[in-house]
Structures are given as C-alpha cells and as structure tokens.
Write a protein that holds these residues in place. Structure first.
Motif, PDB file in Angstrom:
ATOM      1  N   CYS A  37       0.819  -1.209   0.000  1.00 17.07           N
ATOM      2  CA  CYS A  37       0.000   0.000   0.000  1.00 17.07           C
ATOM      3  C   CYS A  37       0.854   1.260   0.000  1.00 17.07           C
ATOM      4  N   SER A  38       2.152   1.101   0.069  1.00 27.04           N
ATOM      5  CA  SER A  38       3.033   2.260   0.021  1.00 27.04           C
ATOM      6  C   SER A  38       2.859   2.955  -1.329  1.00 27.04           C
ATOM      7  N   GLY A  39       2.390   4.180  -1.314  1.00 24.69           N
ATOM      8  CA  GLY A  39       2.147   4.909  -2.552  1.00 24.69           C
ATOM      9  C   GLY A  39       0.872   4.475  -3.253  1.00 24.69           C
ATOM     10  N   HIS A  40       0.081   3.622  -2.628  1.00 23.11           N
ATOM     11  CA  HIS A  40      -1.170   3.120  -3.198  1.00 23.11           C
ATOM     12  C   HIS A  40      -2.332   3.695  -2.403  1.00 23.11           C
ATOM     13  N   PRO A  41      -3.472   3.880  -3.019  1.00 27.12           N
ATOM     14  CA  PRO A  41      -4.586   4.532  -2.327  1.00 27.12           C
ATOM     15  C   PRO A  41      -5.405   3.607  -1.423  1.00 27.12           C
ATOM     16  N   CYS A  42      -4.782   2.607  -0.790  1.00 24.54           N
ATOM     17  CA  CYS A  42      -5.512   1.707   0.101  1.00 24.54           C
ATOM     18  C   CYS A  42      -6.248   2.507   1.177  1.00 24.54           C
ATOM     19  N   GLY A  43      -7.514   2.190   1.383  1.00 26.92           N
ATOM     20  CA  GLY A  43      -8.291   2.843   2.423  1.00 26.92           C
ATOM     21  C   GLY A  43      -8.713   4.258   2.109  1.00 26.92           C
ATOM     22  N   THR A  44      -8.613   4.681   0.869  1.00 25.87           N
ATOM     23  CA  THR A  44      -8.997   6.039   0.487  1.00 25.87           C
ATOM     24  C   THR A  44     -10.240   6.002  -0.396  1.00 25.87           C
ATOM     25  N   PHE A  45     -10.707   7.179  -0.772  1.00 26.60           N
ATOM     26  CA  PHE A  45     -11.859   7.277  -1.668  1.00 26.60           C
ATOM     27  C   PHE A  45     -11.595   6.532  -2.978  1.00 26.60           C
TER      28      PHE A  45
END
Length: 131
Positions: A37-45
C-alpha cells in the motif's frame, strides 16, 4: 480478469447449478501490511471506487456474497483508529473508512436482483440492480 471470472462462474454453474458463489479478500493490493500500500490509495476514496466496482462486477457474474477479511485495522480495514494504529484502546474513537460507507450503502440501497445492463464503451462498466 473478466474472462477468467466468466470461465470460473460457468464451470461452477455446470458442476453445481445451485451452489452460491462467494468472493473473499479481493483487492487492488495485497493487504497493505506487506508494504504494497506504500504509494497506493488503500483505504482512500479511490480504493472505495475500486471496491464498489468489484462488488458490482462480481454480482453481475452471479456472486451472492462478498467477504472482507478485516473489519478493523491493517491498511484496508473497514474501520480504523484515529491514531492509525492497528490496535484499538478502550478510549479510542473509530474512523469509518470510505470502503465502510460503500459497504453500508450497498447493503441498504442496492437490490439483490442484478439487471442485464451494458455499456457501448469498453472503458465504462455499468451495473443495474432492483429489489
């Protein structure tokens, strides 16, 4: 992925027509705690839109259940602590993530009957439900 999902659904339907298809722990990244999830939108809109699309896609292919591994914690839980830690203290407030709200609204607003809806564009997925 779409072709594989259709093939899998057809295989299961031929082998056992009354069997329910369930999906579990699907995601654009492998859980997040391994660094994916580093640099990935995990847990975001942004990931919530992926989550809603994936639930629609699986429903359109006959899946009746969609399971999430984490209600709390990790980088992709449906809820988080205010501190962002993977533990929840007795006085900690709980944050409801965007994925939580997608799931909440899906359960209350989307019907269980999947309609046959198609898009003239290969870049757009459309879903229709009633019930």
């Amino acid at each position: 992925e779409l072709g594989q999902m259709a093939q899998f659904t057809e295989l299961v339907r031929r082998a056992s027509p009354t069997l329910e298809l369930w999906a579990g722990e699907m995601g654009p990244a492998a859980g997040g705690n391994d660094g994916s999830c580093s640099g990935h939108p995990c847990g975001t809109f942004a990931s919530a839109m992926w989550y809603a699309d994936d639930m629609g896609l699986r429903a359109a292919h006959g899946y009746t259940q969609y399971q999430r591994q984490d209600l709390f914690g990790a980088r992709y839980g449906l809820t988080q602590s205010v501190s962002g830690l993977s533990i929840l203290g007795s006085d900690d407030a709980v944050v409801l993530t965007a994925d939580y709200w997608v799931n909440f609204l899906w359960k209350r607003m989307i019907g269980s009957n999947v309609l046959n809806v198609t898009s003239p564009s290969v870049d757009v997925r459309e879903y229709g439900f009633s019930g």
